[in-house]
Design an enzyme around this catalytic site. Structure first.
Site, PDB file in Angstrom:
ATOM      1  N   PHE A 157      13.240   4.605  11.544  1.00  0.00           N
ATOM      2  CA  PHE A 157      11.870   4.326  11.062  1.00  0.00           C
ATOM      3  C   PHE A 157      11.030   5.450  10.679  1.00  0.00           C
ATOM      4  O   PHE A 157      10.567   6.273  11.493  1.00  0.00           O
ATOM      5  CB  PHE A 157      11.111   3.774  12.108  1.00  0.00           C
ATOM      6  CG  PHE A 157      10.102   2.549  11.754  1.00  0.00           C
ATOM      7  CD1 PHE A 157      10.166   1.278  11.419  1.00  0.00           C
ATOM      8  CD2 PHE A 157       8.757   3.282  11.426  1.00  0.00           C
ATOM      9  CE1 PHE A 157       9.034   0.509  10.987  1.00  0.00           C
ATOM     10  CE2 PHE A 157       7.769   2.500  11.097  1.00  0.00           C
ATOM     11  CZ  PHE A 157       7.935   1.076  10.668  1.00  0.00           C
TER      12      PHE A 157
ATOM     13  N   LYS B  25      16.938   3.533   1.147  1.00  0.00           N
ATOM     14  CA  LYS B  25      17.751   3.588   2.439  1.00  0.00           C
ATOM     15  C   LYS B  25      18.818   2.697   2.160  1.00  0.00           C
ATOM     16  O   LYS B  25      18.891   1.648   2.673  1.00  0.00           O
ATOM     17  CB  LYS B  25      16.821   2.873   3.365  1.00  0.00           C
ATOM     18  CG  LYS B  25      17.139   3.330   4.794  1.00  0.00           C
ATOM     19  CD  LYS B  25      16.286   2.563   5.962  1.00  0.00           C
ATOM     20  CE  LYS B  25      15.051   3.205   6.444  1.00  0.00           C
ATOM     21  NZ  LYS B  25      14.408   2.652   7.439  1.00  0.00           N
TER      22      LYS B  25
ATOM     23  N   LYS C  44       0.935  -1.158   0.079  1.00  0.00           N
ATOM     24  CA  LYS C  44       0.121  -0.032   0.072  1.00  0.00           C
ATOM     25  C   LYS C  44       0.945   1.380   0.022  1.00  0.00           C
ATOM     26  O   LYS C  44       0.372   2.088  -0.499  1.00  0.00           O
ATOM     27  CB  LYS C  44      -0.660   0.157   1.189  1.00  0.00           C
ATOM     28  CG  LYS C  44      -1.680  -1.203   1.669  1.00  0.00           C
ATOM     29  CD  LYS C  44      -2.535  -0.962   3.024  1.00  0.00           C
ATOM     30  CE  LYS C  44      -3.220  -2.091   3.306  1.00  0.00           C
ATOM     31  NZ  LYS C  44      -3.537  -2.153   4.615  1.00  0.00           N
ATOM     32  N   GLY C  45       1.986   1.279   0.452  1.00  0.00           N
ATOM     33  CA  GLY C  45       3.093   2.287   0.868  1.00  0.00           C
ATOM     34  C   GLY C  45       2.975   3.341  -0.426  1.00  0.00           C
ATOM     35  O   GLY C  45       3.324   4.485  -0.171  1.00  0.00           O
TER      36      GLY C  45
ATOM     37  N   ASP D 292       7.575   3.419  -2.515  1.00  0.00           N
ATOM     38  CA  ASP D 292       7.525   4.622  -1.707  1.00  0.00           C
ATOM     39  C   ASP D 292       9.202   4.456  -1.018  1.00  0.00           C
ATOM     40  O   ASP D 292       9.823   5.378  -1.129  1.00  0.00           O
ATOM     41  CB  ASP D 292       6.573   4.528  -0.419  1.00  0.00           C
ATOM     42  CG  ASP D 292       6.595   3.142   0.089  1.00  0.00           C
ATOM     43  OD1 ASP D 292       6.776   2.141  -0.481  1.00  0.00           O
ATOM     44  OD2 ASP D 292       6.013   3.268   1.288  1.00  0.00           O
TER      45      ASP D 292
ATOM     46  N   ASP E 123       3.849   3.555   6.626  1.00  0.00           N
ATOM     47  CA  ASP E 123       3.073   3.398   8.310  1.00  0.00           C
ATOM     48  C   ASP E 123       4.006   2.979   9.201  1.00  0.00           C
ATOM     49  O   ASP E 123       5.044   2.204   9.024  1.00  0.00           O
ATOM     50  CB  ASP E 123       2.087   2.549   7.798  1.00  0.00           C
ATOM     51  CG  ASP E 123       2.494   0.927   7.712  1.00  0.00           C
ATOM     52  OD1 ASP E 123       3.459   0.801   6.732  1.00  0.00           O
ATOM     53  OD2 ASP E 123       2.318  -0.118   8.351  1.00  0.00           O
TER      54      ASP E 123
ATOM     55  N   ASP F 208      14.358  -0.353   1.217  1.00  0.00           N
ATOM     56  CA  ASP F 208      14.935  -0.681   2.452  1.00  0.00           C
ATOM     57  C   ASP F 208      16.055  -1.655   2.187  1.00  0.00           C
ATOM     58  O   ASP F 208      17.222  -1.624   1.737  1.00  0.00           O
ATOM     59  CB  ASP F 208      13.850  -0.953   3.342  1.00  0.00           C
ATOM     60  CG  ASP F 208      14.349  -0.674   4.854  1.00  0.00           C
ATOM     61  OD1 ASP F 208      15.396  -1.040   5.236  1.00  0.00           O
ATOM     62  OD2 ASP F 208      13.713  -0.167   5.677  1.00  0.00           O
TER      63      ASP F 208
END
Ligand code: PRP
Length: 183
Positions: free
Chosen positions: A154, A133, A45-46, A102, A161, A105
């Site tokens: 974070f 990241k 969903k990000g 989005d 989220d 990581d």
């Protein structure tokens, strides 16, 4: 929702900084893909907030599709096991595919998705991630477009989220470490 504002630490990127970057990315993608009728694939969903802003900065013929993955399953550490929980609606065979994310990581979600989508024989494949990241990367993924390099904190807001909260913040901020440490 209770007042959870004090879970949020410093703002990393303001709405204005994000909007400026999204405009630049939209311009670059429009120029690179003009005449190619690309399909932008949002990873749920990000990516929804980023994708919807980015699309409005893209002025070429294109289409949109979505795929949903799950790896964090509401946790703060990746499970390392990535699954497609909702697949694309349309075929991407012979299409120019731009994946919209989005954040990259560890890279595990993206590497999995790249390998999965490449088996479907797209005409081309590239990745656009608002955030990267790099320090957390466990596998290499080639990002054609990146908005911002971010530190190992974070992050929440603008689609990102913490336990499904804060996706609606119009900026990106760090969650205070005491909120999730010990999980
Ligand atoms: C987040 C984010 C990326 C992924 C990046 O998704 O949207 O898809 O993690 O992490 P990685 O590079 O370590 O794999 P998440 O699984 O939290 O689901 P969401 O998009 O629904 O929030």
């Amino acid at each position: 929702m209770n007042d959870r504002k004090n879970e949020i630490g410093k703002t990393l990127l303001t709405g204005r900084q994000i909007a400026k970057k999204v405009k630049e990315l939209g311009r670059a993608i429009s120029s690179d893909y003009r005449g190619l009728d690309p399909v932008f694939v949002g990873i749920l969903k990000g990516s929804v907030i980023f994708l919807s802003d980015l699309l409005r900065e893209i002025d070429i013929e294109c289409s949109v599709d979505f795929i949903a993955l799950s790896s964090y399953m509401g946790e703060t550490e990746t499970s390392g096991v990535v699954k497609v929980v909702m697949d694309l609606r349309e075929s991407i065979r012979e299409r120019h595919v731009v994946l919209i994310e989005d954040i990259v990581d560890t890279g595990l979600s993206m590497a999995y998705l790249r390998d999965n989508l490449l088996t479907r024989q797209p005409a081309s494949f590239s990745i656009c991630s608002l955030l990267s990241k790099t320090a957390a990367r466990r596998v290499h993924v080639d990002l054609k477009y990146t908005g911002f390099e971010v530190p190992e904190e974070f992050l929440v807001g603008y689609g990102l989220d913490y336990r499904e909260r804060y996706r609606n913040l119009p900026y990106i901020a760090a969650l205070k470490p005491e909120v999730y440490k010990g999980e």
